[in-house]
Design an enzyme around this catalytic site. Structure first.
Site, PDB file in Angstrom:
ATOM      1  N   HIS A   1       7.902  -4.675  11.285  1.00 19.59           N
ATOM      2  CA  HIS A   1       7.109  -3.445  11.186  1.00 19.59           C
ATOM      3  C   HIS A   1       6.737  -2.948  12.583  1.00 19.59           C
ATOM      4  CE1 HIS A   1       3.547  -0.881  10.257  1.00 19.59           C
ATOM      5  NE2 HIS A   1       4.123  -0.691   9.078  1.00 19.59           N
TER       6      HIS A   1
ATOM      7  N   HIS B   1      -7.061  -2.021   5.966  1.00 15.28           N
ATOM      8  CA  HIS B   1      -6.222  -0.929   6.456  1.00 15.28           C
ATOM      9  C   HIS B   1      -6.940   0.360   6.052  1.00 15.28           C
ATOM     10  CE1 HIS B   1      -2.428   0.451   8.031  1.00 15.28           C
ATOM     11  NE2 HIS B   1      -1.987   0.985   6.911  1.00 15.28           N
TER      12      HIS B   1
ATOM     13  N   ASP C   1       6.151   4.420   4.576  1.00 14.57           N
ATOM     14  CA  ASP C   1       7.106   3.424   5.074  1.00 14.57           C
ATOM     15  C   ASP C   1       7.138   2.173   4.193  1.00 14.57           C
ATOM     16  OD1 ASP C   1       4.483   3.277   6.182  1.00 14.57           O
ATOM     17  OD2 ASP C   1       5.142   1.876   7.724  1.00 14.57           O
TER      18      ASP C   1
ATOM     19  N   HIS D   1       0.849  -1.192   0.000  1.00 15.11           N
ATOM     20  CA  HIS D   1       0.000   0.000   0.000  1.00 15.11           C
ATOM     21  C   HIS D   1       0.885   1.242   0.000  1.00 15.11           C
ATOM     22  CE1 HIS D   1       0.981  -0.459   4.238  1.00 15.11           C
ATOM     23  NE2 HIS D   1       0.408   0.692   4.543  1.00 15.11           N
TER      24      HIS D   1
ATOM     25  N   ASP E   1       0.476  -4.006   6.565  1.00 20.30           N
ATOM     26  CA  ASP E   1      -0.465  -3.263   7.395  1.00 20.30           C
ATOM     27  C   ASP E   1      -1.915  -3.711   7.226  1.00 20.30           C
ATOM     28  OD1 ASP E   1       1.970  -2.107   7.609  1.00 20.30           O
ATOM     29  OD2 ASP E   1       1.265  -0.034   7.480  1.00 20.30           O
TER      30      ASP E   1
HETATM   31 ZN   LIG Z   1       3.346   0.679   7.709  1.00 15.25          ZN
HETATM   32 ZN   LIG Z   2       0.043   1.634   6.463  1.00 13.71          ZN
END
Ligand SMILES: [Zn+2]
Ligand SMILES: [Zn+2]
Length: 314
Positions: A267, A141, A67, A63, A209
């Site tokens: 993460h 997410h 990061d 996504h 995520d």
């Molecule tokens: Zn992330």
């Molecule tokens: Zn994210």
């Protein structure tokens, strides 16, 4: 020799820390190199890890939070500068096409024609990727996010003792593999099934995520290697839920319920230090008894050796 290993390039969520780079993971699988979620600084981490732009065959972005993708411009410009001459497929959520275009063409550089776009949409996307099938499934997410999975097809392994007993040797072995059966000089027939055993394919999944959702469990189902975000410990479960992330306890539950063989946590929120790593393992151990690794930058984690033990009845 075929290499199947995860090269960890970065392990921090949101912002890099003194000890952890932004995300970045290279899964080396025979001749393929799957670069997942190149965050900021990935190009330099590749250098530290001894990974070359020529090693990359896929870039998979879950996504478009920074990061997970701020390293895309550097990596692509490096591919161009190094004159990588094979195609590099780039998978990313189609809903983020505008972000992809900005990252892909972030600055002026001598461009390359080897990047092939593979935008992802819908509930399930599959591509052939060298020796494996690459699958993408949606996660949950605040912005559209996809997880990825690699599957090697099941095959058969030859049984040398059985081949010798039947007098099958040299080029006859190849003929048996190609045709499934072989007529021996004495007129008898030997079949591939008699001289081989099923060889389960290997698999790996990459889940970033997300909240717990169906996609997480589908992606992780019985994989040899699961790389999964565990941004928080359970004490911060409310934050995890609010921002669409997993806790270490939830990651452990996924590994236990899905029969994962090796679990890699990563993460991490910047609030945690190396001293907190045992707490992540302890939460996983509430449900999962298998192999668990708390990732650090520049670790190399092998895909576990092929599980050839007969499967126990459930
Ligand atoms: Zn992330
Ligand atoms: Zn994210």
């Amino acid at each position: 020799m075929s290499v199947r290993e995860l090269v960890v390039l970065g392990t921090s969520s949101a912002v890099p820390t003194r000890h952890r780079n932004h995300n970045g993971y290279l899964l080396r699988w025979d001749g393929e190199g799957f670069l997942f979620d190149p965050g900021e600084g990935t190009q330099r981490q590749m250098m530290h890890a001894g990974v070359s732009s020529h090693d990359l065959t896929w870039i998979c972005v879950t996504h478009f939070h920074g990061d997970h993708c701020l390293g895309v411009p550097g990596v692509i410009q490096r591919i161009a500068r190094d004159r990588v001459d094979h195609q590099v497929q780039a998978a990313y959520p189609a809903a983020g096409e505008h972000y992809w275009r900005r990252l892909r063409h972030a600055t002026s550089f001598g461009d390359t024609a080897v990047i092939v776009r593979r935008p992802v949409s819908g509930d399930l996307v599959e591509w052939p990727a060298g020796p494996v099938t690459l699958t993408a499934r949606p996660l949950s997410h605040p912005i559209e996010s996809y997880g990825y999975r690699l599957d090697e097809p099941a095959g058969r392994r030859m049984l040398p003792g059985e081949l010798a007993r039947r007098g099958v040797h040299g080029p006859m072995v190849g003929e048996l593999q190609r045709h499934g059966s072989l007529t021996l000089p004495d007129g008898s027939t030997v079949t591939l099934a008699e001289c081989s055993a099923p060889r389960p394919g290997q698999s790996a999944a990459f889940v970033m995520d997300t909240r717990l959702c169906d996609g997480v469990f589908s992606l992780a189902d019985r994989v040899d290697l699961l790389v999964i975000e565990s941004t928080f410990l359970s004490a911060e479960a409310e934050l995890a839920a609010a921002y669409g992330h997993l806790t270490a306890a939830q990651a452990g539950r996924v590994a236990a319920e899905c029969g994962v063989r090796r679990l890699v946590l990563t993460h991490f929120s910047e609030r945690y230090s190396f001293d907190d790593e045992p707490r992540f393992v302890a939460e996983v151990r509430e449900t999962y008894a298998g192999d668990v690794i708390v990732a650090r930058d520049l670790m190399r984690i092998p895909v576990p050796k092929r599980d050839t033990a007969p499967k126990r009845a459930p």
